[in-house]
Design a protein around this motif. Sequence first.
Motif, PDB file in Angstrom:
ATOM      1  N   HIS A  86     -13.589  11.921 -11.035  1.00  0.00           N
ATOM      2  CA  HIS A  86     -13.431  12.950 -12.019  1.00  0.00           C
ATOM      3  C   HIS A  86     -12.886  14.049 -11.252  1.00  0.00           C
ATOM      4  CE1 HIS A  86     -15.697  10.067 -14.199  1.00  0.00           C
ATOM      5  NE2 HIS A  86     -16.780  10.297 -13.624  1.00  0.00           N
ATOM      6  N   LYS A  87     -12.430  15.181 -12.093  1.00  0.00           N
ATOM      7  CA  LYS A  87     -12.031  16.301 -11.467  1.00  0.00           C
ATOM      8  C   LYS A  87     -12.932  17.385 -11.972  1.00  0.00           C
ATOM      9  CE  LYS A  87      -8.112  16.761 -14.883  1.00  0.00           C
ATOM     10  NZ  LYS A  87      -6.691  16.630 -14.737  1.00  0.00           N
ATOM     11  N   GLY A  88     -13.034  18.573 -11.158  1.00  0.00           N
ATOM     12  CA  GLY A  88     -14.038  19.541 -11.481  1.00  0.00           C
ATOM     13  C   GLY A  88     -13.559  20.676 -11.003  1.00  0.00           C
TER      14      GLY A  88
ATOM     15  N   LEU B 230       0.755  -1.314   0.031  1.00  0.00           N
ATOM     16  CA  LEU B 230       0.024   0.079  -0.031  1.00  0.00           C
ATOM     17  C   LEU B 230       0.870   1.239   0.091  1.00  0.00           C
ATOM     18  CD1 LEU B 230      -2.716  -1.027   2.566  1.00  0.00           C
ATOM     19  CD2 LEU B 230      -2.940  -0.793   0.072  1.00  0.00           C
ATOM     20  N   VAL B 231       0.466   2.093  -0.966  1.00  0.00           N
ATOM     21  CA  VAL B 231       1.407   3.462  -1.228  1.00  0.00           C
ATOM     22  C   VAL B 231       0.551   4.560  -1.341  1.00  0.00           C
ATOM     23  CG1 VAL B 231       3.621   2.096  -1.903  1.00  0.00           C
ATOM     24  CG2 VAL B 231       2.025   2.895  -3.355  1.00  0.00           C
ATOM     25  N   GLY B 232       1.012   5.792  -0.969  1.00  0.00           N
ATOM     26  CA  GLY B 232       0.331   7.171  -1.130  1.00  0.00           C
ATOM     27  C   GLY B 232       1.084   7.695  -2.469  1.00  0.00           C
ATOM     28  N   SER B 233       0.042   8.531  -2.877  1.00  0.00           N
ATOM     29  CA  SER B 233       0.452   9.539  -3.945  1.00  0.00           C
ATOM     30  C   SER B 233      -0.157  10.871  -3.923  1.00  0.00           C
ATOM     31  CB  SER B 233       0.201   8.948  -5.459  1.00  0.00           C
ATOM     32  OG  SER B 233       0.724   9.853  -6.463  1.00  0.00           O
ATOM     33  N   SER B 234       0.555  11.899  -4.029  1.00  0.00           N
ATOM     34  CA  SER B 234      -0.108  13.104  -4.120  1.00  0.00           C
ATOM     35  C   SER B 234      -0.195  13.653  -5.672  1.00  0.00           C
ATOM     36  CB  SER B 234       0.600  14.348  -3.293  1.00  0.00           C
ATOM     37  OG  SER B 234       2.241  14.552  -3.623  1.00  0.00           O
ATOM     38  N   LYS B 235       0.300  12.805  -6.427  1.00  0.00           N
ATOM     39  CA  LYS B 235       0.033  13.129  -8.041  1.00  0.00           C
ATOM     40  C   LYS B 235      -1.279  12.766  -8.301  1.00  0.00           C
ATOM     41  CE  LYS B 235       4.844  13.131  -9.219  1.00  0.00           C
ATOM     42  NZ  LYS B 235       5.864  12.502 -10.272  1.00  0.00           N
ATOM     43  N   LEU B 236      -2.216  13.482  -7.741  1.00  0.00           N
ATOM     44  CA  LEU B 236      -3.846  13.079  -8.014  1.00  0.00           C
ATOM     45  C   LEU B 236      -4.258  12.869  -9.361  1.00  0.00           C
ATOM     46  CD1 LEU B 236      -5.269  15.190  -5.114  1.00  0.00           C
ATOM     47  CD2 LEU B 236      -4.053  13.035  -4.919  1.00  0.00           C
ATOM     48  N   ASN B 237      -3.762  13.714 -10.428  1.00  0.00           N
ATOM     49  CA  ASN B 237      -4.436  13.429 -11.666  1.00  0.00           C
ATOM     50  C   ASN B 237      -4.482  12.178 -12.173  1.00  0.00           C
ATOM     51  OD1 ASN B 237      -5.346  16.351 -11.799  1.00  0.00           O
ATOM     52  ND2 ASN B 237      -3.569  17.186 -12.543  1.00  0.00           N
ATOM     53  N   GLN B 238      -3.535  11.582 -11.939  1.00  0.00           N
ATOM     54  CA  GLN B 238      -3.342  10.191 -12.674  1.00  0.00           C
ATOM     55  C   GLN B 238      -4.403   9.242 -12.199  1.00  0.00           C
ATOM     56  OE1 GLN B 238       0.377   7.748 -11.431  1.00  0.00           O
ATOM     57  NE2 GLN B 238       0.409   9.194  -9.641  1.00  0.00           N
ATOM     58  N   PHE B 239      -5.050   9.349 -10.993  1.00  0.00           N
ATOM     59  CA  PHE B 239      -6.176   8.730 -10.699  1.00  0.00           C
ATOM     60  C   PHE B 239      -7.609   9.313 -10.843  1.00  0.00           C
ATOM     61  CE2 PHE B 239      -2.412   8.286  -7.812  1.00  0.00           C
ATOM     62  CZ  PHE B 239      -2.054   6.764  -8.139  1.00  0.00           C
ATOM     63  N   LEU B 240      -7.550  10.362 -11.674  1.00  0.00           N
ATOM     64  CA  LEU B 240      -8.817  11.083 -12.115  1.00  0.00           C
ATOM     65  C   LEU B 240      -8.765  10.911 -13.476  1.00  0.00           C
ATOM     66  CD1 LEU B 240      -8.613  14.013  -9.618  1.00  0.00           C
ATOM     67  CD2 LEU B 240     -10.148  11.889  -9.345  1.00  0.00           C
ATOM     68  N   ASP B 241     -10.277  10.570 -14.063  1.00  0.00           N
ATOM     69  CA  ASP B 241     -10.367  10.247 -15.351  1.00  0.00           C
ATOM     70  C   ASP B 241     -11.740  11.354 -15.843  1.00  0.00           C
ATOM     71  OD1 ASP B 241     -10.698   9.346 -18.024  1.00  0.00           O
ATOM     72  OD2 ASP B 241     -11.693   7.747 -17.669  1.00  0.00           O
ATOM     73  N   ASN B 242     -11.488  12.185 -16.731  1.00  0.00           N
ATOM     74  CA  ASN B 242     -12.686  13.027 -17.167  1.00  0.00           C
ATOM     75  C   ASN B 242     -12.835  12.567 -18.637  1.00  0.00           C
ATOM     76  OD1 ASN B 242     -12.380  14.235 -14.854  1.00  0.00           O
ATOM     77  ND2 ASN B 242     -12.968  16.053 -15.827  1.00  0.00           N
ATOM     78  N   THR B 243     -12.489  11.289 -19.288  1.00  0.00           N
ATOM     79  CA  THR B 243     -12.631  11.018 -20.604  1.00  0.00           C
ATOM     80  C   THR B 243     -13.987  10.077 -20.569  1.00  0.00           C
ATOM     81  OG1 THR B 243     -11.253   9.252 -20.451  1.00  0.00           O
ATOM     82  CG2 THR B 243     -10.296  11.134 -21.391  1.00  0.00           C
ATOM     83  N   ASP B 244     -14.000   9.186 -19.749  1.00  0.00           N
ATOM     84  CA  ASP B 244     -15.319   8.365 -19.614  1.00  0.00           C
ATOM     85  C   ASP B 244     -16.171   8.865 -18.421  1.00  0.00           C
ATOM     86  OD1 ASP B 244     -17.035   6.382 -20.054  1.00  0.00           O
ATOM     87  OD2 ASP B 244     -15.636   4.780 -19.004  1.00  0.00           O
ATOM     88  N   LEU B 245     -16.893   9.684 -18.496  1.00  0.00           N
ATOM     89  CA  LEU B 245     -17.667  10.353 -17.262  1.00  0.00           C
ATOM     90  C   LEU B 245     -18.900   9.561 -16.949  1.00  0.00           C
ATOM     91  CD1 LEU B 245     -17.700  14.082 -18.449  1.00  0.00           C
ATOM     92  CD2 LEU B 245     -16.160  13.037 -17.079  1.00  0.00           C
ATOM     93  N   THR B 246     -18.948   9.617 -15.635  1.00  0.00           N
ATOM     94  CA  THR B 246     -20.098   8.794 -14.946  1.00  0.00           C
ATOM     95  C   THR B 246     -21.247   9.468 -14.512  1.00  0.00           C
ATOM     96  OG1 THR B 246     -18.846   8.617 -12.969  1.00  0.00           O
ATOM     97  CG2 THR B 246     -18.575   6.931 -14.534  1.00  0.00           C
ATOM     98  N   VAL B 247     -21.263  11.100 -14.716  1.00  0.00           N
ATOM     99  CA  VAL B 247     -22.128  11.989 -14.220  1.00  0.00           C
ATOM    100  C   VAL B 247     -22.866  12.706 -15.281  1.00  0.00           C
ATOM    101  CG1 VAL B 247     -20.955  12.125 -11.984  1.00  0.00           C
ATOM    102  CG2 VAL B 247     -20.209  13.630 -13.846  1.00  0.00           C
ATOM    103  N   GLU B 248     -23.901  13.321 -14.883  1.00  0.00           N
ATOM    104  CA  GLU B 248     -24.499  14.360 -16.022  1.00  0.00           C
ATOM    105  C   GLU B 248     -24.777  15.599 -15.180  1.00  0.00           C
ATOM    106  OE1 GLU B 248     -29.050  12.285 -15.634  1.00  0.00           O
ATOM    107  OE2 GLU B 248     -27.541  11.286 -16.928  1.00  0.00           O
ATOM    108  N   VAL B 249     -25.162  16.702 -16.216  1.00  0.00           N
ATOM    109  CA  VAL B 249     -25.922  18.044 -15.614  1.00  0.00           C
ATOM    110  C   VAL B 249     -26.818  17.836 -14.616  1.00  0.00           C
ATOM    111  CG1 VAL B 249     -26.590  20.204 -16.359  1.00  0.00           C
ATOM    112  CG2 VAL B 249     -24.782  18.981 -17.638  1.00  0.00           C
ATOM    113  N   GLY B 250     -26.761  18.487 -13.572  1.00  0.00           N
ATOM    114  CA  GLY B 250     -27.839  18.564 -12.613  1.00  0.00           C
ATOM    115  C   GLY B 250     -27.617  17.401 -11.556  1.00  0.00           C
TER     116      GLY B 250
END
Length: 275
Positions: A168-170, A125-145
């Motif tokens: 995701h990141k926002g 188990l390791v930690g990372s502060s490079k967060l973007n590599q664990f966030l994906d905005n190409t395959d979104l699971t949310v919708e407006v509203g």
Amino acid sequence: MISIGNFNTLKIARRTNVGLYLTDGNEDVLLPKKYLPENFEIGDDIEVFVYLDHEERPVATTLEPYIFLNEFALLKVNYINEYGAFMDWGLEKDLFVPFREQARPMTEGNYYMIYMTLDDKTNRLVGSSKLNQFLDNTDLTVEVGEEVDLIVSHITDAGINVIINEKHKGLMYQNETFEDFRTGDRIIGYIKNIRPDGKIDVSRNKLGFEKVSDSVSKILTELEMNNGFLGLNDKSHPDEIKTVLGMSKKTFKQTVGVLYKEKKILIKDDGIHLV
């Protein structure tokens, strides 16, 4: 299969001098003596968190960590050595964040947003502060509203950067919120806009009719609590409206218009009066 970095419900298999051995039917793991429950029987089910001890062996604990596998949390640096930083995550053994996984050099005693993962090569188990590599905005699971869970990751002049549903990141714009946030805060928000490039705008408030409906309730409550009078009108300063009601002047004017049309209020020079 026992899941490292998560809570597991296991069966008490046997007792030894060093503690209880728990099993999922295929694998056994030790629950050290100091974590033994007051009352138990062989064969009982028990919920424990499983991680790796100082010798990288799976071990169980009844303590609850501050972070779980494949999740984010704000953690404090306990100490730093020649290999990296070691974070306090609520357990005896600190969570290791190697230098290569630090977005910027860490400082002992400071807090950082961390993602915990299981290293494929070492099975640690390791930690990372490079967060973007664990966030994906190409395959979104949310919708407006949609209502979503948000974690404040960092704050810039442009706005409040958030992690959406741990996936995701926002961005929430500074001029659209009237609350003071800090890194690590967990809040509820709403998807305001999804751009063609996958970037997501987030709002703290509900959108459209639901937002106005909430604002109506807030103003009516404020009127009832103040003997039917609210010393605000369309000439009031935005900061005054923000302080009293926690909403923008634009939302205030829209809401007052709705209440006036419904004949629930009177608008006078000194403010709003409840009918």
